[in-house]
Design a protein around this motif. Structure first.
Motif, short mmCIF file in Angstrom:
data_model
loop_
_atom_site.label_atom_id
_atom_site.label_comp_id
_atom_site.label_asym_id
_atom_site.label_seq_id
_atom_site.Cartn_x
_atom_site.Cartn_y
_atom_site.Cartn_z
N UNK A 65 0.84 -1.18 0.00
CA UNK A 65 0.00 0.00 0.00
C UNK A 65 0.89 1.24 0.00
N UNK A 66 0.33 2.36 -0.35
CA UNK A 66 1.13 3.57 -0.60
C UNK A 66 1.98 4.00 0.60
N UNK A 67 1.44 4.14 1.82
CA UNK A 67 2.29 4.60 2.93
C UNK A 67 3.49 3.70 3.18
N UNK A 68 3.27 2.38 3.16
CA UNK A 68 4.37 1.44 3.38
C UNK A 68 5.38 1.51 2.25
N UNK A 69 4.87 1.66 1.03
CA UNK A 69 5.76 1.79 -0.12
C UNK A 69 6.67 3.00 0.05
N UNK A 70 6.10 4.14 0.40
CA UNK A 70 6.91 5.35 0.58
C UNK A 70 8.03 5.11 1.59
N UNK A 71 7.70 4.48 2.70
CA UNK A 71 8.68 4.24 3.76
C UNK A 71 9.83 3.37 3.27
N UNK A 72 9.48 2.22 2.68
CA UNK A 72 10.52 1.28 2.24
C UNK A 72 11.30 1.86 1.06
N UNK A 73 10.60 2.50 0.14
CA UNK A 73 11.23 3.11 -1.04
C UNK A 73 12.30 4.11 -0.61
N UNK A 74 11.94 5.01 0.31
CA UNK A 74 12.89 6.01 0.79
C UNK A 74 14.07 5.38 1.49
N UNK A 75 13.81 4.37 2.34
CA UNK A 75 14.89 3.72 3.07
C UNK A 75 15.86 3.02 2.12
N UNK A 76 15.33 2.34 1.13
CA UNK A 76 16.20 1.64 0.18
C UNK A 76 17.08 2.61 -0.59
N UNK A 77 16.51 3.72 -1.03
CA UNK A 77 17.27 4.67 -1.84
C UNK A 77 18.22 5.52 -1.01
N UNK A 78 18.02 5.56 0.31
CA UNK A 78 18.92 6.31 1.19
C UNK A 78 20.11 5.47 1.66
N UNK A 79 20.07 4.19 1.41
CA UNK A 79 21.12 3.27 1.86
C UNK A 79 22.45 3.62 1.18
N UNK A 80 23.54 3.82 1.95
CA UNK A 80 24.85 4.14 1.38
C UNK A 80 25.38 3.09 0.41
N UNK A 81 24.86 1.84 0.48
CA UNK A 81 25.31 0.80 -0.44
C UNK A 81 25.07 1.19 -1.89
N UNK A 82 24.13 2.11 -2.10
CA UNK A 82 23.82 2.55 -3.46
C UNK A 82 25.00 3.26 -4.11
N UNK A 83 25.88 3.85 -3.30
CA UNK A 83 27.07 4.49 -3.85
C UNK A 83 27.97 3.44 -4.51
N UNK A 84 28.08 2.29 -3.87
CA UNK A 84 28.89 1.21 -4.44
C UNK A 84 28.24 0.67 -5.71
N UNK A 85 26.91 0.53 -5.68
CA UNK A 85 26.20 0.07 -6.88
C UNK A 85 26.44 1.03 -8.04
N UNK A 86 26.43 2.31 -7.73
CA UNK A 86 26.61 3.30 -8.79
C UNK A 86 28.03 3.26 -9.33
N UNK A 87 29.01 3.05 -8.44
CA UNK A 87 30.39 2.93 -8.89
C UNK A 87 30.55 1.72 -9.82
N UNK A 88 29.91 0.61 -9.47
CA UNK A 88 29.94 -0.57 -10.33
C UNK A 88 29.31 -0.27 -11.69
N UNK A 89 28.22 0.47 -11.66
CA UNK A 89 27.53 0.86 -12.89
C UNK A 89 28.46 1.70 -13.78
N UNK A 90 29.13 2.68 -13.19
CA UNK A 90 30.04 3.53 -13.97
C UNK A 90 31.19 2.71 -14.52
N UNK A 91 31.72 1.80 -13.69
CA UNK A 91 32.84 0.96 -14.13
C UNK A 91 32.42 0.08 -15.31
N UNK A 92 31.22 -0.48 -15.26
CA UNK A 92 30.75 -1.34 -16.34
C UNK A 92 30.57 -0.55 -17.63
#
Length: 273
Positions: A65-92
């Motif tokens: 449902x929308x409220x739960x989606x907002x919460x999880x969506x924001x938490x996932x995108x705020x995770x610092x691990x995304x910096x590493x994912x992005x570095x891998x993306x740039x490297x590829x």
């Protein structure tokens, strides 16, 4: 201008919605990234890396449902691990070259899931006039079955969800959250991820669309703006057309050549609905 008559036995044309018939949510993501100092495509990489169990993917299958989606969506995108994912993306993208910018240069921010999604939704309220006119021409011809195949989100059930949908500008209380009803009327069949519990690029959702249209994949043409979706459709035997951002006219020219119909507004000899 004369249009060559197609000799291929196509019976159906399937359109993606976001990025094809209406604006792309990716444009909303891009605006959010620029406003918050994030590099291009950072958020999309983070969304994709979450895989089929990510908040966005689950939301499109109608599992959140929308409220739960907002919460999880924001938490996932705020995770610092995304910096590493992005570095891998740039490297590829650089063929494994380690000259890609360090992830430490990417700012640490807390992504507001609600605000980001509102940015994304705002783009889908804008109909592409070129594609819309082509849809009218196709319907007026009575030669093809027309379908929409979209990854979307569930219709609001609870009051809190209905209020949020109203805030998006996609419907009032008790309304169906579709951007423009007239657009939906162009389609004989509409297949929505949140309704059927499947999402592109899963081959099953393409087969379901063909089943509802009563055609085989080889009898269908599919237009989308996402490469992985087009690849899945092509593997099933569909004819595919990629709709590049801001270049819908080029895609409709390709479609025009395939179906042998005039699909542009300057053509005065096409009877419209």
């Amino acid at each position: 201008m004369s249009i060559a008559i197609s000799t291929t036995n196509y019976k159906a044309i399937i359109f993606d919605l976001g990025g094809v018939c209406v604006g792309s949510p990716m444009q909303g993501i891009s605006k959010y990234e620029k406003e918050h100092g994030l590099p291009p495509n950072y958020i999309n990489v983070a969304i994709v890396k979450r895989g089929e169990n990510g908040a966005f993917q689950r939301f499109e299958r109608g599992e959140l449902l929308i409220p739960k989606f907002y919460e999880i969506f924001g938490n996932e995108l705020s995770d610092p691990i995304n910096k590493e994912y992005y570095q891998q993306y740039l490297s590829s993208r650089n063929g494994g070259n380690n000259s890609s910018p360090s992830s430490s240069k990417i700012p640490s921010i807390t992504v507001d899931g609600k605000l980001l999604f509102r940015y994304m939704i705002s783009e889908t309220l804008i109909i592409d006039p070129t594609v819309f006119y082509a849809l009218k021409c196709l319907r007026a011809s009575n030669k093809y079955k027309i379908a929409a195949l979209t990854n979307n989100f569930p219709a609001p059930v609870h009051e809190v969800d209905r209020k949020e949908v109203a805030a998006w500008g996609r419907g009032g209380e008790g309304g169906v959250p579709t951007p423009i009803e007239e657009l939906y009327e162009m389609f004989h069949v509409i297949v929505e991820s949140s309704v059927v519990g499947l999402r592109k690029p899963d081959p099953k959702i393409f087969l379901l669309a063909c089943e509802q249209l009563k055609v085989s994949p080889k009898e269908a043409i599919f237009l989308d703006d996402i490469g992985i979706n087009l690849k899945s459709a092509k593997n099933l035997g569909m004819k595919t057309i990629k709709v590049e951002l801001g270049k819908s006219a080029e895609a409709i020219r390709q479609l025009e050549a395939i179906v042998g119909l005039l699909l542009f507004e300057q053509k005065k000899n096409v009877s419209l609905l």
